[in-house]
Design an enzyme around this catalytic site. Structure first.
Site, PDB file in Angstrom:
ATOM      1  CE  LYS A  67     131.849  15.396  39.244  1.00  0.00           C
ATOM      2  NZ  LYS A  67     131.768  14.578  40.731  1.00  0.00           N
ATOM      3  CG  ASP A  94     141.923   1.894  34.179  1.00  0.00           C
ATOM      4  OD1 ASP A  94     141.017   2.637  33.862  1.00  0.00           O
ATOM      5  OD2 ASP A  94     142.737   1.238  33.273  1.00  0.00           O
ATOM      6  N   GLY A 139     138.488  17.367  39.523  1.00  0.00           N
ATOM      7  CA  GLY A 139     139.389  16.642  39.805  1.00  0.00           C
ATOM      8  C   GLY A 139     139.819  16.613  41.372  1.00  0.00           C
ATOM      9  CB  THR A 140     137.832  17.660  44.075  1.00  0.00           C
ATOM     10  OG1 THR A 140     136.930  18.371  43.361  1.00  0.00           O
ATOM     11  CG2 THR A 140     137.841  18.467  45.488  1.00  0.00           C
ATOM     12  CG  MET A 157     142.459   6.948  42.263  1.00  0.00           C
ATOM     13  SD  MET A 157     142.907   8.664  42.168  1.00  0.00           S
ATOM     14  CE  MET A 157     141.080   9.323  43.105  1.00  0.00           C
ATOM     15  CB  SER A 217     132.467  15.906  34.815  1.00  0.00           C
ATOM     16  OG  SER A 217     132.636  15.135  36.005  1.00  0.00           O
ATOM     17  CB  VAL A 257     146.543   8.887  41.785  1.00  0.00           C
ATOM     18  CG1 VAL A 257     146.736   8.950  43.480  1.00  0.00           C
ATOM     19  CG2 VAL A 257     147.910   9.526  41.117  1.00  0.00           C
ATOM     20  NE  ARG A 313     137.421  17.428  33.589  1.00  0.00           N
ATOM     21  CZ  ARG A 313     136.740  16.417  33.870  1.00  0.00           C
ATOM     22  NH1 ARG A 313     136.050  16.042  34.708  1.00  0.00           N
ATOM     23  NH2 ARG A 313     136.932  15.266  32.885  1.00  0.00           N
ATOM     24  CG  HIS A 359     133.250  21.824  45.494  1.00  0.00           C
ATOM     25  ND1 HIS A 359     134.344  21.509  45.179  1.00  0.00           N
ATOM     26  CD2 HIS A 359     132.487  20.427  45.725  1.00  0.00           C
ATOM     27  CE1 HIS A 359     134.095  20.100  44.738  1.00  0.00           C
ATOM     28  NE2 HIS A 359     133.322  19.704  45.074  1.00  0.00           N
TER      29      HIS A 359
END
Ligand code: A3P
Length: 298
Positions: A50, A235, A52-53, A237, A142, A232, A134, A112
């Protein structure tokens, strides 16, 4: 109306795996993952879940292949363009298989894994690694919503209990604190590690794309860089079927979107004052003796 009865797969259970909470989805293929043969030009995108991958994966895919094969971005979902090495699910190709089959050069690979679990070949080949971090509170929020919508995550339960599990590191891929710190320490010795922050990407995506380019030795034209920056934006994406995970049946987008809010500070809509105070106190203990700093003020 009679609908056919459909069995949902049972939610996976967490267990301790060499000191890190994991589920079978990430340990069943362990030996194969560990034996992956990295190539010197592979680029590993490593994150705690979570962080931003998907955002950074899309940026890298556009930087490398946006000009040469634009049909790639419009027809192949992000999880096939940038396979998730660690992942193994019943009757699906494993992440390792997808990596082995990637036709591109360089290969962009998502993981991850906490730093101590990264397959040794990536270090032997001295691969470039992009790590995205993050802030803890937004990551927890998230991750909670992700658990609600993704059948391959353990049942997150109520927010208050999920938060306690997050603090204890009892979530998939273990402790956020250990993850971000472990990778930060690695950066001190592995010069080909670019450590970046979700909050910086939100603040100035163009600047972060420039930093990525100088790390990767890329020099897109100003026009191309602007095109990528636009593509990117949140909206774009969110509505792009190739990045919003709408093609993945195990995710119920009616429960919560994968590209959900994309904000810094959404934690304020979830944490009570008491939860925030408890979190901060614990955070100070876990994050002392590190030079790693998160900027959560924006
Ligand atoms: P939220 O749930 O807070 O909205 P990952 O890809 O590592 O699973 O991270 C998912 C998080 O990144 C989600 O956070 C998602 O909305 C956010 N995200 C994805 N693409 C983004 C973008 N283009 N801009 C801002 N945030 C984005």
């Amino acid at each position: 109306l009679d609908l056919p009865w459909m069995e949902l797969p049972p939610r996976p259970k967490l267990f301790d795996f060499h000191g890190v909470s994991m589920t079978k989805c990430f340990t069943d293929n362990w030996d194969n993952v560990q034996n992956v043969k990295a190539r010197p030009d592979d680029i590993l995108i490593a994150t705690y879940p979570k962080a931003g991958t998907t955002w950074v994966s899309q940026i890298l895919d556009l930087l490398y292949f946006g000009q040469t094969s634009p049909e790639r971005q419009s027809s192949i979902p992000i999880h096939m363009r940038v396979p998730f090495l660690d992942l193994c699910r019943p009757s699906q190709p494993t992440g390792k298989d997808l990596v082995d089959q990637l036709p591109t050069s360089p290969r962009l690979i998502k993981s991850h894994l906490p730093v101590q679990f990264v397959p040794k070949s990536f270090w032997e080949q001295n691969c470039r690694i992009v790590y995205v971090a993050r802030n803890a509170k937004d990551t927890a929020v998230s991750y909670f919503h992700f658990g609600r919508m993704n059948m391959f995550q353990p049942e997150p339960g109520e927010w208050s209990s999920f938060l306690q599990h997050f603090i204890q590191g009892e979530v998939v891929f273990g402790s956020w604190y250990d993850h971000v710190r472990g990778w930060w320490e690695k950066k001190q010795t592995h010069s080909k590690l670019h450590y970046m922050f979700y909050e910086d990407l939100i603040e100035d995506t163009g600047r972060e794309i420039d930093r990525l380019c100088s790390f990767l030795g890329l020099s897109p034209s100003a026009e191309e860089r602007e095109r990528i920056r636009g593509a990117v934006q949140f909206d774009n994406m969110k509505k792009n079927k190739m990045t919003n995970y709408s093609t993945v049946p195990s995710m119920d987008l009616k429960v919560s979107s994968f590209i959900r809010k994309g904000k810094v500070g959404d934690w304020k809509n979830h944490f009570t004052v008491a939860q925030s105070e408890q979190f901060d106190e614990d955070y100070k203990k876990k994050m002392k003796n590190t030079t790693l700093q998160f900027r959560t003020e924006i």
